[in-house]
Design an enzyme around this catalytic site. Structure first.
Site, PDB file in Angstrom:
ATOM      1  N   TYR A 131     -31.689   1.191 -31.716  1.00  0.00           N
ATOM      2  CA  TYR A 131     -31.339   1.378 -33.134  1.00  0.00           C
ATOM      3  C   TYR A 131     -30.986   0.037 -33.784  1.00  0.00           C
ATOM      4  O   TYR A 131     -31.645  -0.406 -34.701  1.00  0.00           O
ATOM      5  CB  TYR A 131     -30.112   2.303 -33.268  1.00  0.00           C
ATOM      6  CG  TYR A 131     -30.342   3.789 -33.167  1.00  0.00           C
ATOM      7  CD1 TYR A 131     -31.483   4.338 -32.607  1.00  0.00           C
ATOM      8  CD2 TYR A 131     -29.365   4.673 -33.627  1.00  0.00           C
ATOM      9  CE1 TYR A 131     -31.646   5.720 -32.511  1.00  0.00           C
ATOM     10  CE2 TYR A 131     -29.519   6.047 -33.551  1.00  0.00           C
ATOM     11  CZ  TYR A 131     -30.657   6.566 -32.987  1.00  0.00           C
ATOM     12  OH  TYR A 131     -30.805   7.920 -32.900  1.00  0.00           O
ATOM     13  N   SER A 132     -29.869  -0.585 -33.302  1.00  0.00           N
ATOM     14  CA  SER A 132     -29.310  -1.755 -33.999  1.00  0.00           C
ATOM     15  C   SER A 132     -30.277  -2.936 -34.008  1.00  0.00           C
ATOM     16  O   SER A 132     -31.014  -3.158 -33.046  1.00  0.00           O
ATOM     17  CB  SER A 132     -28.018  -2.200 -33.309  1.00  0.00           C
ATOM     18  OG  SER A 132     -27.112  -1.145 -33.252  1.00  0.00           O
ATOM     19  N   SER A 171     -27.904  -1.448 -24.970  1.00  0.00           N
ATOM     20  CA  SER A 171     -27.233  -1.285 -23.671  1.00  0.00           C
ATOM     21  C   SER A 171     -28.237  -0.897 -22.599  1.00  0.00           C
ATOM     22  O   SER A 171     -29.108  -0.042 -22.831  1.00  0.00           O
ATOM     23  CB  SER A 171     -26.169  -0.189 -23.756  1.00  0.00           C
ATOM     24  OG  SER A 171     -25.189  -0.530 -24.689  1.00  0.00           O
ATOM     25  N   GLU A 254     -23.882  12.038 -29.510  1.00  0.00           N
ATOM     26  CA  GLU A 254     -23.170  10.974 -28.810  1.00  0.00           C
ATOM     27  C   GLU A 254     -21.686  11.313 -28.625  1.00  0.00           C
ATOM     28  O   GLU A 254     -21.012  10.753 -27.785  1.00  0.00           O
ATOM     29  CB  GLU A 254     -23.307   9.668 -29.612  1.00  0.00           C
ATOM     30  CG  GLU A 254     -22.872   8.431 -28.866  1.00  0.00           C
ATOM     31  CD  GLU A 254     -23.366   7.144 -29.528  1.00  0.00           C
ATOM     32  OE1 GLU A 254     -24.062   7.208 -30.551  1.00  0.00           O
ATOM     33  OE2 GLU A 254     -23.040   6.076 -28.998  1.00  0.00           O
TER      34      GLU A 254
HETATM   35  C1  FAD Z   1     -20.776  -2.500 -26.118  1.00  0.00           C
HETATM   36  C2  FAD Z   1     -21.798  -2.201 -27.173  1.00  0.00           C
HETATM   37  C3  FAD Z   1     -22.913  -1.459 -26.843  1.00  0.00           C
HETATM   38  C4  FAD Z   1     -23.871  -1.168 -27.812  1.00  0.00           C
HETATM   39  N1  FAD Z   1     -25.001  -0.479 -27.431  1.00  0.00           N
HETATM   40  C5  FAD Z   1     -25.968  -0.254 -28.359  1.00  0.00           C
HETATM   41  C6  FAD Z   1     -27.188   0.390 -27.963  1.00  0.00           C
HETATM   42  O1  FAD Z   1     -27.394   0.742 -26.797  1.00  0.00           O
HETATM   43  N2  FAD Z   1     -28.146   0.576 -28.897  1.00  0.00           N
HETATM   44  C7  FAD Z   1     -27.965   0.200 -30.199  1.00  0.00           C
HETATM   45  O2  FAD Z   1     -28.871   0.429 -31.001  1.00  0.00           O
HETATM   46  N3  FAD Z   1     -26.832  -0.436 -30.592  1.00  0.00           N
HETATM   47  C8  FAD Z   1     -25.836  -0.670 -29.708  1.00  0.00           C
HETATM   48  N4  FAD Z   1     -24.679  -1.319 -30.077  1.00  0.00           N
HETATM   49  C9  FAD Z   1     -24.572  -1.798 -31.461  1.00  0.00           C
HETATM   50  C10 FAD Z   1     -23.548  -1.087 -32.312  1.00  0.00           C
HETATM   51  O3  FAD Z   1     -24.026   0.168 -32.702  1.00  0.00           O
HETATM   52  C11 FAD Z   1     -23.254  -2.007 -33.502  1.00  0.00           C
HETATM   53  O4  FAD Z   1     -22.604  -3.159 -32.998  1.00  0.00           O
HETATM   54  C12 FAD Z   1     -22.400  -1.352 -34.535  1.00  0.00           C
HETATM   55  O5  FAD Z   1     -23.105  -0.335 -35.187  1.00  0.00           O
HETATM   56  C13 FAD Z   1     -21.886  -2.385 -35.598  1.00  0.00           C
HETATM   57  O6  FAD Z   1     -22.956  -3.073 -36.109  1.00  0.00           O
HETATM   58  P1  FAD Z   1     -22.955  -4.681 -36.143  1.00  0.00           P
HETATM   59  O7  FAD Z   1     -22.583  -5.193 -34.803  1.00  0.00           O
HETATM   60  O8  FAD Z   1     -24.256  -5.119 -36.733  1.00  0.00           O
HETATM   61  O9  FAD Z   1     -21.773  -5.097 -37.129  1.00  0.00           O
HETATM   62  P2  FAD Z   1     -21.802  -5.044 -38.707  1.00  0.00           P
HETATM   63  O10 FAD Z   1     -22.377  -3.766 -39.162  1.00  0.00           O
HETATM   64  O11 FAD Z   1     -22.413  -6.304 -39.205  1.00  0.00           O
HETATM   65  O12 FAD Z   1     -20.253  -5.040 -39.017  1.00  0.00           O
HETATM   66  C14 FAD Z   1     -19.444  -6.233 -38.980  1.00  0.00           C
HETATM   67  C15 FAD Z   1     -18.048  -5.851 -39.453  1.00  0.00           C
HETATM   68  O13 FAD Z   1     -18.097  -5.386 -40.811  1.00  0.00           O
HETATM   69  C16 FAD Z   1     -17.537  -4.088 -40.924  1.00  0.00           C
HETATM   70  N5  FAD Z   1     -18.311  -3.285 -41.881  1.00  0.00           N
HETATM   71  C17 FAD Z   1     -19.667  -3.145 -41.941  1.00  0.00           C
HETATM   72  N6  FAD Z   1     -20.005  -2.310 -42.937  1.00  0.00           N
HETATM   73  C18 FAD Z   1     -18.846  -1.885 -43.506  1.00  0.00           C
HETATM   74  C19 FAD Z   1     -18.538  -0.979 -44.571  1.00  0.00           C
HETATM   75  N7  FAD Z   1     -19.505  -0.349 -45.234  1.00  0.00           N
HETATM   76  N8  FAD Z   1     -17.222  -0.766 -44.856  1.00  0.00           N
HETATM   77  C20 FAD Z   1     -16.232  -1.404 -44.177  1.00  0.00           C
HETATM   78  N9  FAD Z   1     -16.464  -2.279 -43.162  1.00  0.00           N
HETATM   79  C21 FAD Z   1     -17.760  -2.511 -42.832  1.00  0.00           C
HETATM   80  C22 FAD Z   1     -17.669  -3.483 -39.529  1.00  0.00           C
HETATM   81  O14 FAD Z   1     -16.678  -2.486 -39.302  1.00  0.00           O
HETATM   82  C23 FAD Z   1     -17.430  -4.705 -38.643  1.00  0.00           C
HETATM   83  O15 FAD Z   1     -16.061  -4.944 -38.499  1.00  0.00           O
HETATM   84  C24 FAD Z   1     -23.696  -1.618 -29.140  1.00  0.00           C
HETATM   85  C25 FAD Z   1     -22.556  -2.359 -29.480  1.00  0.00           C
HETATM   86  C26 FAD Z   1     -21.613  -2.658 -28.514  1.00  0.00           C
HETATM   87  C27 FAD Z   1     -20.416  -3.461 -28.910  1.00  0.00           C
END
Ligand code: FAD
Length: 398
Positions: A131-132, A171, A254
């Site tokens: 997804y991400s 992951s 999930e």
């Molecule tokens: C251990 C781990 C495993 C993962 N495994 C997977 C996986 O298997 N597959 C997959 O697809 N993804 C995976 N992810 C990704 C995960 O889903 C994303 O990290 C998560 O959705 C946050 O996205 P980002 O890292 O791009 O942060 P961003 O979306 O860029 O966010 C950065 C910061 O801004 C804040 N923020 C963003 N938008 C808003 C808003 N509208 N209002 C208030 N605050 C906001 C967030 O809370 C965060 O603090 C994993 C992440 C981790 C840490």
């Protein structure tokens, strides 16, 4: 949750089976794996999971016609509780069993169900979640990976999707055989429109997996590059262009029953920390004793909330309940990591050996930084609660 005499009998069977089978070549696997420690004994854990599957202990909640066991909610809870209590190793097929399987049962074609569900149940094929992306995390609808249909190619000559783009934080992608990928199949479409949910084989030339080294020194998540990767035309789940709806359904799965197993894992961690505090004398510090008691209360609250949500009638739900649970456990677990560092005192700041040999507590402390990010960050969960439980205006997405 009501527990019947049949459920108690079920509990006895699970407990006995685990006690009899976590022996011999599997005895050393107790406590292995889990977040921050997925590298531990991976191949042996795959073997253990296949052993579980052969005895009928995987996919308990799936309907029998799809290779599951149609177990009641109470039985699933009991299984997860006993599993965690026995110290059995972390499961390896979680993403297939808990996320993709239920999605295929709800949205897949009969051919897709026949092709993929048995291999998930038998732990023959492992999955990862694509997804991400670098520009699409919390704001998942910003996905920019594309999939273009090339007609007349592929195994049946029926056409293939050609996928280009990058996923990140994927992951367990190194171990995965397949990935469920959210990709833009309608050129020029925006946000949730024009996306499709594709099933893509990982072991092919067009895919490069690059592990990301984490704070823990281990690499569980990865960057995944799609450079003309291919999958068959019929491996779209749901309609072409309707991937957003399917992807959101997967996210709802999930937060299912597995949460309770996770909580038993937390209970084991807390019990170990209490033992450690008694052993070192840290428990005599009234401040630390108070924090340990607060942690115990937090666990009780989490469990009561989880059971209530799982047993609730979906018709009366606000939709904010899973977010409350996510916030409860993510904060609780991070606090536990911090408390562990306090209990261990100054030695917790030093690696056990060179160059970066961490103990379980240090790894827990570091990995739990991720708890408030994955599965939807704390800020996002609070936004959902504000909208759904309090009726506040929807916040603008970036
Ligand atoms: C251990 C781990 C495993 C993962 N495994 C997977 C996986 O298997 N597959 C997959 O697809 N993804 C995976 N992810 C990704 C995960 O889903 C994303 O990290 C998560 O959705 C946050 O996205 P980002 O890292 O791009 O942060 P961003 O979306 O860029 O966010 C950065 C910061 O801004 C804040 N923020 C963003 N938008 C808003 C808003 N509208 N209002 C208030 N605050 C906001 C967030 O809370 C965060 O603090 C994993 C992440 C981790 C840490």
């Amino acid at each position: 949750m009501q527990v019947s005499p049949q459920d108690e009998e079920f509990r006895r069977r699970v407990r006995e089976w685990l006690a009899e089978n976590l022996t011999g070549r599997f005895a050393g696997l107790r406590g292995a794996g889990g977040p921050g420690r997925e590298h531990e004994a991976h191949d042996e854990r795959v073997a253990w999971n296949r052993h579980l599957a052969a005895a009928g202990w995987t996919c308990l909640g799936w309907p029998a016609e799809h290779g599951g066991h149609g177990a009641t909610l109470a039985q699933q809870v009991i299984f997860y509780e006993e599993y965690a209590r026995s110290g059995a190793p972390a499961r390896v097929g979680y993403l297939g069993e808990e996320l993709l399987g239920p999605t295929l049962i709800a949205f897949g074609t009969p051919e897709q169900q026949r092709r993929f569900l048995p291999a998930i149940a038998a732990v023959e094929e492992l999955w990862c979640q694509g997804y991400s992306e670098p520009g699409a995390g919390s704001d998942l609808a910003a996905v920019s990976t594309t999939a273009r249909l090339v007609k007349g190619e592929g195994e049946s000559g029926g056409g293939q999707w050609v996928i280009t783009g990058q996923k990140v934080w994927t992951s367990l992608a190194v171990e995965a055989d397949w990935c469920f990928v959210l990709a833009r199949t309608q050129p020029g479409s925006r946000r949730g429109e024009g996306l499709s949910y594709l099933l893509v084989p990982m072991r092919q030339e067009g895919i490069t997996v690059r592990p990301i080294r984490q704070l823990t020194g281990t690499s569980e998540f990865n960057e995944v590059f799609f450079d003309g990767a291919r999958t068959e035309r019929d491996l779209v789940v749901g309609e072409v262009g309707d991937g957003w709806r399917v992807a959101r359904a997967t996210l709802a799965f999930e937060r299912g029953v597995a949460t309770l197993g996770q909580q038993i894992g937390f209970e084991r961690e807390l019990n170990r920390l209490v033992d450690e505090a008694k052993r070192t004398g840290a428990a005599r510090d009234p401040l630390l004793a108070g924090k340990l008691a607060r942690a115990w209360i937090g666990l009780e609250v989490m469990r009561a909330h989880a059971l209530r949500v799982l047993a609730a009638d979906p018709a009366t739900a606000t939709g904010a309940e899973p977010s409350v649970l996510k916030l409860l456990w993510s904060r609780w677990h991070q606090d536990l990591g911090e408390l562990a560092m306090e209990v261990l005192g100054a030695p917790s700041m030093v690696a056990r050996g060179a160059p970066y040999d961490l103990d379980d507590w240090q790894r827990l402390f570091l990995f739990s930084r991720a708890d408030t990010i994955y599965g939807g960050s704390d800020e996002i969960q609070r936004g959902i609660i504000a909208e759904r439980a309090l009726g506040l205006p929807r916040q603008a997405r970036s």
